[in-house]
Design an enzyme around this catalytic site. Structure first.
Site, PDB file in Angstrom:
ATOM      1  N   ASP A  38       0.201  61.706  -7.674  1.00 24.09           N
ATOM      2  CA  ASP A  38       1.584  61.459  -7.269  1.00 24.09           C
ATOM      3  C   ASP A  38       1.739  61.533  -5.754  1.00 24.09           C
ATOM      4  O   ASP A  38       0.841  61.992  -5.039  1.00 24.09           O
ATOM      5  CB  ASP A  38       2.516  62.480  -7.919  1.00 24.09           C
ATOM      6  CG  ASP A  38       2.736  62.202  -9.400  1.00 24.09           C
ATOM      7  OD1 ASP A  38       2.517  61.052  -9.822  1.00 24.09           O
ATOM      8  OD2 ASP A  38       3.121  63.131 -10.131  1.00 24.09           O
ATOM      9  N   LYS A  60       5.744  57.399  -5.396  1.00 27.75           N
ATOM     10  CA  LYS A  60       6.730  56.604  -4.669  1.00 27.75           C
ATOM     11  C   LYS A  60       6.994  57.234  -3.317  1.00 27.75           C
ATOM     12  O   LYS A  60       7.218  58.430  -3.219  1.00 27.75           O
ATOM     13  CB  LYS A  60       8.039  56.526  -5.454  1.00 27.75           C
ATOM     14  CG  LYS A  60       9.132  55.698  -4.762  1.00 27.75           C
ATOM     15  CD  LYS A  60      10.378  55.656  -5.610  1.00 27.75           C
ATOM     16  CE  LYS A  60      11.473  54.809  -4.940  1.00 27.75           C
ATOM     17  NZ  LYS A  60      12.695  54.738  -5.749  1.00 27.75           N
ATOM     18  N   MET A 169      14.165  69.408  -5.626  1.00 28.89           N
ATOM     19  CA  MET A 169      14.684  68.044  -5.461  1.00 28.89           C
ATOM     20  C   MET A 169      16.165  68.038  -5.089  1.00 28.89           C
ATOM     21  O   MET A 169      16.952  67.238  -5.592  1.00 28.89           O
ATOM     22  CB  MET A 169      14.447  67.222  -6.739  1.00 28.89           C
ATOM     23  CG  MET A 169      12.982  66.944  -7.004  1.00 28.89           C
ATOM     24  SD  MET A 169      12.674  66.096  -8.570  1.00 28.89           S
ATOM     25  CE  MET A 169      12.520  67.510  -9.673  1.00 28.89           C
TER      26      MET A 169
END
Length: 531
Positions: A38, A60, A169
């Protein structure tokens, strides 16, 4: 023949630094045949896998589209069914907001063998590395960990009543987090800490209160971050190592993490906390990198130069056949030495063929390479650069015949021109060729894209040129390399390399006073000490 059975290991990478990787996770990485990782996985970890390991980036970053979950599931199943040992590497712990359920279901449905390997979650590691306890007999008898990826679905009334909150997050949603907590009667004086890039040399910690944290962090990038809210944040100033100057909790605080024991010493290593990208030739010795590591740096290697034979040997073979006609042999690199003497052997000759031919070399490293062949250079110019060779040449060049084996694509035009103007007859022959590698190692690409590089070192103009070619492929939306090199120290080994850096980057931040790798290391130490 029975095909070897594959297996997928869903592995937690921990908070970042390789020092916090579990022993089992490390052992799996060094034996991995396929690595699926990741975006938040630290670039250092990618260097643990074997050279022939297939590395698949499914994260990403930088606004690029991510690999969808269905495709990730297919990749895991595909390589497992091919009999591969697959490591699915996730930051932190794989089952704490790691979205492993879908992957496990796909593996089970396909009959694939798998195993879960725990990692240290950033929810626990980040507060600890910032000196914040999540529990305390008086201030915090409980804590909650949650993600603020979708703040609108959270029960803020219930959360606001808990003593300590750990939020993952949440960097992009900080205004909404503060708004909801204050709205549900959490005091605006409640301490808050934001820990960015926990467990890496880039760790930053901001401490303030709910009432002023937004003012303190306006315009700052807060991702990836762990947010801690509660009275325990105020204990930070009592639990930090003494050498760290803890400021009042109403101010912004930036500090380095206690990633390794050396960080606690009163005299840290001079390059501690610096991540250095070393550009070099493919297959080149890592001695330079090793030296930097011993000085405390985190080193990521990026081969930017491939060396190979020239397109033809005719000119060099003809020169070797007539070596006795030459007065001087000029060697300006270890590559020139390696290929010249290899070809000398191929032609059935040895160093005795150089009897009567004087040898000039440029650079201490080149001279050492010559010594390894039991030959002593007759002349080494001062400053270790080719441009000083003519100026300081030990004898008159008028009428002298000089053999100059060099890279096929050219170079050292000034040297050849000046030798010729002094009356020498210079025979240039291609001894080797240099070209740009086909790609960037994943570890280097990941570090560049995540802006985690402090310094990039260049030891030749070619490495600068090919670095730009390679990075143009991954930063094609940028008008020039300087956009993603903002804040990165450009370190050059000498004037010629610096000239190319100025041409392509518009600047050079560090240049070695002695134009050697040792000189470059000393220049980096001086830079780090003063920065």
């Amino acid at each position: 023949m029975t095909q070897e059975r594959g297996k997928v290991y869903l592995v937690g990478a921990g908070p970042g630094d390789v020092a916090y990787l579990t022993v089992k996770a490390y052992n799996l990485l060094v034996a991995a045949q396929v690595l699926v990782y990741d975006a938040l996985v630290d670039a250092q970890l990618l260097q643990c896998v074997p050279d022939d390991c297939l590395k698949l980036d499914v994260g990403k970053r930088g606004g690029k589209p991510s690999t969808n979950q269905a495709e990730i599931n297919k990749l895991l199943v595909k390589h497992c069914q091919q009999g591969k040992q697959v490591v699915r590497l996730k930051s932190g712990d794989p089952l704490i907001f790691g979205r492993c359920t879908s992957e496990i279901e796909a593996l089970k449905a396909s009959g694939c063998d798998f195993e879960l390997v725990p990692g240290i979650s950033s929810a626990l590691a980040a507060p600890l590395l910032a000196g914040i306890p999540l529990t305390d007999p008086v201030l915090s008898r409980t804590f909650a960990v949650f993600t603020a990826h979708e703040p609108e679905v959270l029960d803020w009334e219930a959360l606001s009543r808990l003593e300590t909150l750990v939020i993952l997050m949440g960097g992009q949603h900080l205004p909404e987090i503060v708004h909801q907590l204050v709205r549900h009667r959490r005091s605006h004086l409640t301490p808050i800490a934001i820990i960015r890039w926990a467990g890496t040399p880039h760790q930053q910690v901001w401490t303030a209160q709910l009432g002023n944290i937004l003012e303190q962090t306006t315009g700052l990038s807060l991702s990836p971050a762990v947010i801690v809210i509660g009275e325990v944040v105020g204990l930070r100033k009592y639990l930090q190592p003494e050498k760290i100057d803890c400021q009042d909790s109403t101010t912004v605080k930036t500090s380095s993490p206690p990633a390794m024991s050396s960080n606690f010493s009163l005299s840290p290593l001079p390059l501690t906390g610096k991540t250095i990208l070393v550009t070099r030739s493919v297959g080149q010795s890592s001695q330079f990198s090793d030296r930097l590591i011993t000085l405390g740096a985190i080193v990521i290697e990026m081969p930017t130069l491939e060396i190979g034979p020239p397109s033809g040997w005719e000119a060099l073979d003809d020169a070797i056949a007539h070596l006795s006609d030459f007065d001087w042999l000029i060697l300006t690199s270890t590559n020139a030495i390696d290929y010249f003497f290899a070809r000398l052997t191929t032609q059935g000759k040895d160093t005795r063929a150089l009897a009567g031919v004087k040898i000039a070399v440029v650079g201490e490293k080149t001279a050492q390479s010559l010594k390894q062949r039991s030959l002593q250079a007759d002349f080494i110019p001062p400053n270790f650069i080719a441009d000083s060779l003519v100026e300081n040449f030990p004898e008159k060049l008028d009428g002298k015949k000089v053999l100059f084996p060099r890279v096929e694509s050219g170079g050292r035009e000034v040297l050849v021109k000046e030798l010729t103007l002094k009356g020498a007859e210079v025979i240039e022959v291609a001894a080797y060729q240099s070209c740009c590698p086909s790609g960037i190692p994943p570890a280097a690409e990941l570090a560049l894209q995540n802006r985690k590089i402090d310094v990039i070192t260049f030891a030749s103009s070619k490495t600068v040129q090919f670095f730009c070619q390679l990075t143009d492929k991954i930063f094609s939306n940028n008008s020039d390399a300087s956009q993603f090199l903002e804040g990165v120290c450009i370190a050059s080994i000498g004037p010629q390399t610096s000239k190319t850096c100025h041409a392509l980057f518009g600047r050079v931040d560090v240049e070695a006073e002695e134009y050697t790798l040792d000189g470059l290391i000393q220049a980096l130490i001086t830079w780090a000490t003063n920065s």
